[in-house]
Write an enzyme that holds these catalytic residues in place. Structure first.
Site, short mmCIF file in Angstrom:
data_model
loop_
_atom_site.label_atom_id
_atom_site.label_comp_id
_atom_site.label_asym_id
_atom_site.label_seq_id
_atom_site.Cartn_x
_atom_site.Cartn_y
_atom_site.Cartn_z
N ASP B 153 0.41 -1.18 0.26
CA ASP B 153 0.03 0.56 0.03
C ASP B 153 0.79 1.28 0.02
O ASP B 153 1.63 1.25 1.29
CB ASP B 153 -1.21 0.00 1.19
N LYS B 224 -6.49 3.13 -3.03
CA LYS B 224 -7.11 3.27 -1.84
C LYS B 224 -7.81 4.57 -2.19
O LYS B 224 -6.50 5.54 -2.53
CB LYS B 224 -6.10 2.70 -1.36
N LYS B 260 -10.22 0.62 -2.75
CA LYS B 260 -10.60 -0.04 -1.31
C LYS B 260 -10.06 1.32 -0.38
O LYS B 260 -9.64 2.11 -0.51
CB LYS B 260 -8.54 -0.61 -0.98
#
Lengths: 478, 324
Positions: B153, B224, B260
């Protein structure tokens, strides 16, 4: 492609409403039978179940109601504005207290999704009463001179698409201005008006200030023709509006008419496409398109037409058609068999004239009156479906190349109630709005209502304004 | 819509000017309309069987996260145990998709999870601020990948993005993506790259849409919302805009990218709203842990409690789920 979770049914309970087998007329603060005992049935359009029998008011009943209103007018108009405001505030609060019940009742009687009656109709009904309650003691400051006077007895006839909301639009400003009313709800959707009559009693409203006379066209004619009615207010079809205009021509009666529409929703190539698609859907499928200001004509700039239509189709496929009481339903039932057959007739005309039809696939309930969300492409100004008000979930799509052409096509209609403009460019939105001959022009949104905002038409969409300060003027001698 | 504006991905990223032209040529996002749409979808009523299915789906989509300065190997081990046995009393409870930790705890998590199928995601690239030299960021990624991270991430350089230096942001994502490659000895392949846009700092929906496209063009496997470390984290409207972006991107390029939302999603009710958003914006293709994740730390327990309630008809309370 199987969906790991399909929404299970989420029906709102109808146990909260208590529908009597039969209703009388509400005259002078009490329910009474019709003089000649006439009755008709109101049905649930989603199931065809008979909900109740209602009285059909005749000339004698209308006369009694108008007399009661005339008698009440004397004391009601003499009340200080703050006192009238007190009653209106009380009604508004009672509507909020009974909001869930009224929403369920409206959805059962009208066929509209509970999501709309719960989130749009009933909150707006309360908001209108609150709004006009606020005006009742400020009439001298509304810009109509130091001492505007009430007109007298208002005869009001309202349609079936927003039964309680249209009542609120008419009753709230009338009462705030010191008028008394005789109101005839539509014959297919009288139940919330009758429940409203009970709310008036609960609020302690003086007898005769609000009278509800149920019935069909004859009852409405009698009310409008009654010589002691000072002001006529009507929302409904253009055909009936013309008849009303003929009836009262040459009399001293004041009139406001809110009639049909065939609104253009103009989408420029620089619009926020995703929101435009939402707005188009809201514009034409809200209340199943049974909205006089529905955005029934989509005018899309040619350069983005294919992409926009693909997005629109994809979005329509997510709409749920079915049980109006299910909280997840997006499109409910058509209000009556008569309305359904009118929609079917016009759709058949569209097909016969060569427009290309696309309808949302999927099974419709076996009972009741249903029509699937439908889009016609390849439509021109010459097609009947682009000219006649369909009053159903049917969208026609046309394209344009330049802003001038969009405006020209949008205005090329007998109607002029509303319009929509979709662009990210403010100057272009204003340029377009200034040229559209329509009472309401929404920019980057559609079908939004507010009690402070006036609403009304151009051309065959009628005259006069409802809502806000302008709506008050229609009930004042200024 | 996008197919017309993205004829050639290589061309639009060929220069700073081309990239800017493309990103600013994307259809605008109407703030009012987007928020209204998200609010409307949040009123969907999810009941009975649908709720049972949705709760299990939401559990499978969770990136069970701990990103505290005070994290210890012990805490990560207990989080892994929780992922392996979310509800000891109900062995049929599905497992979350991944454990999300700082890079230095990846090895610990890998060891605890073994070959259970629960992934290990590591935040990298000077998370959460993203303010470090590119070399440091890439070293951060390489370290986590070497330690066995299945997913990385990364945070974008919001400073560069807000300054309009889109090409710098693009290049950095491309470099990080390259650093996600595992060497042959470690089994080859590449760690999945999730690109954190930190939407709370981008402030406008137009920026969110542009950043989403920028990340996807640069090779993101997932986009995300947030680090969870700023005032405004995942919101429904922001997620809606990102879902529209992945939908349009797939239509334009054929490549599917995951989404996400992370930060602030704590209750089953919240999770249901996100699933509805996915369901009605991009459809069932994304209703899968491969394509949609929920970054959360406390959400799992609420889902477990709701799951217990649906199974038993009674609400048992927080002492009937494990605290960590």
């Amino acid at each position: 492609m199987g969906n790991p979770f399909e929404y299970a049914p989420a029906p709102e309970s109808r146990a909260i409403v208590d529908i009597a087998p039969a209703y009388g007329l509400f005259i002078d603060g009490a329910f009474a039978e019709a003089t000649d005992g006439g009755r008709l049935k109101t049905v649930n359009p989603a199931t065809e179940e008979v909900l109740a029998e209602i009285a059909v008011g005749g000339e004698a009943d209308v006369d009694r109601a108008v007399k009661a209103a005339r008698k009440a007018f004397k004391s009601w108009s003499a009340l200080p504005g703050a006192q009238r405001a007190k009653y209106l505030f009380r009604i508004a609060r009672l509507i909020q207290e009974h909001a869930r019940e009224l929403a369920v009742l409206e959805s059962i009687d009208n066929g509209k999704p509970i999501r709309e009656s719960r989130d749009v109709d009933i909150p707006l009904v309360a908001a209108h009463f609150f709004h006009y309650a606020g005006w009742a003691d400020k009439l001298a400051h509304a810009g109509f001179g130091p001492d505007p006077r009430p007109i007298g007895v208002a005869g009001q006839v309202i349609p079936w698409n927003f039964p309680l909301l249209m009542l609120a639009w008419k009753v709230a400003p009338a009462l705030a201005g010191g008028n008394t009313v005789v109101l005839k709800p539509a014959e297919t959707t009288p139940l919330t008006a009758l429940r409203f009559a009970e709310i008036c009693v609960e609020a302690g409203l003086p007898n005769g200030v609000v009278n509800i006379v149920t019935g069909a066209g004859e009852t409405g004619r009698a009310l409008i023709a009654h010589p002691d009615v000072d002001k006529v207010a009507f929302t409904g079809s253009t055909a009936v509006g013309k008849e009303i205009a003929r009836t009262i021509a040459g009399t001293r009666k004041r009139v406001t008419l809110e009639l049909g529409g065939k609104a253009a929703n103009i989408v420029y190539d620089d619009a926020a496409i995703d929101s435009a698609v939402d707005g188009i859907v809201e514009g034409i499928f809200f209340n199943g398109g049974q909205v006089c200001c529905a955005g029934s004509r989509l005018l899309v700039q040619e350069s983005v037409a294919d992409e926009l239509l693909a997005s629109l189709t994809r979005r329509i496929k997510t709409l749920r058609v079915g049980d109006p009481l299910d909280k997840n339903t997006d499109v409910g039932a058509i209000n009556s068999a008569a309305q359904l057959s009118r929609i079917q007739e016009l759709v058949a005309a569209g097909e016969a004239e060569g427009a290309e039809r696309w309808s949302l696939a999927g099974e419709l309930p076996g009972k009741g009156f249903w029509f699937p969300p439908t889009v016609f492409t390849g439509v021109t100004q010459a097609h009947r479906i682009a000219r006649d008000e369909i009053f159903g979930p049917v969208l026609t799509v046309q394209t344009f190349r330049t802003p001038a052409e969009a405006v020209e096509k949008a205005n090329n209609t007998a109607y002029g109630l509303s319009a929509g403009v979709w662009t990210e460019k403010g100057a272009k939105a204003l340029w377009t709005a200034q040229r559209l001959r329509a009472g309401v022009v929404w920019t980057n949104t559609f079908n939004k209502f507010d009690p402070a905002s006036p609403f009304g038409g151009y051309k065959e969409s009628g005259f006069g304004r409802e809502g806000g300060r302008h709506g008050l003027e229609a009930y004042l001698d200024v | 819509m996008p197919s017309a504006i993205l004829a050639d991905p290589a061309e639009v990223t060929s220069s700073e000017a081309a990239l800017r032209r493309f990103l600013h040529g994307l259809p605008g996002v109407d703030r009012v309309g987007t928020e209204a749409r998200a609010a409307m979808l949040a009123t969907r009523s999810i009941k009975t069987d649908a709720k049972v299915a949705a709760i299990d789906l939401a559990i499978r989509m969770i990136d069970l996260t701990t990103l505290e300065g005070a994290d210890t190997p012990g805490k990560v081990r207990s989080l892994c145990a929780k992922a392996l046995h979310p509800d000891p009393g109900a062995p049929d409870t599905p497992r979350p998709a991944a454990i999300c930790v700082y890079g230095d705890l990846v090895a610990e998590a890998k060891a605890a999870l073994g070959d259970s199928g629960v992934h290990v995601a590591a935040v990298a690239t000077a998370f959460p601020s993203g303010r470090a030299s590119l070399d440091v960021k890439l070293a951060d990624v390489a370290y986590a990948v070497a330690a066995g991270a299945d997913e990385i991430d990364m945070v974008i350089d919001r400073g560069a993005f807000l300054a309009g230096r889109y090409r710098d942001v693009f290049d950095e994502i491309v470099a990080v993506k390259a650093a996600c490659a595992r060497d042959e000895a470690a089994g080859g392949g590449s760690a999945h790259l999730k690109v954190i846009l930190e939407t709370g700092e981008l402030s406008t929906y137009d920026n969110v849409r542009r950043a989403s496209w920028l990340a996807m063009l640069a090779g993101a496997d997932f986009i995300k919302t947030s680090t969870g470390k700023v005032a405004v984290n995942a919101t429904l409207p922001v997620t809606l805009v990102m879902l529209q972006a992945v939908r349009d991107f797939r239509e334009a390029t054929g490549r599917q990218v995951g989404v996400k939302p992370a930060g602030g999603i704590r209750t089953t009710k919240d999770a249901m709203k996100y699933l509805v958003l996915v369901n009605e914006t991009v459809g069932s293709d994304w209703l899968d842990p491969d394509w949609f994740r929920l970054g959360a730390s406390s959400l799992l327990n609420d889902l477990l409690m709701q799951r217990q309630k649906l199974a038993t008809g009674r609400y048992s309370g927080p002492d009937y789920v494990t605290v960590d």
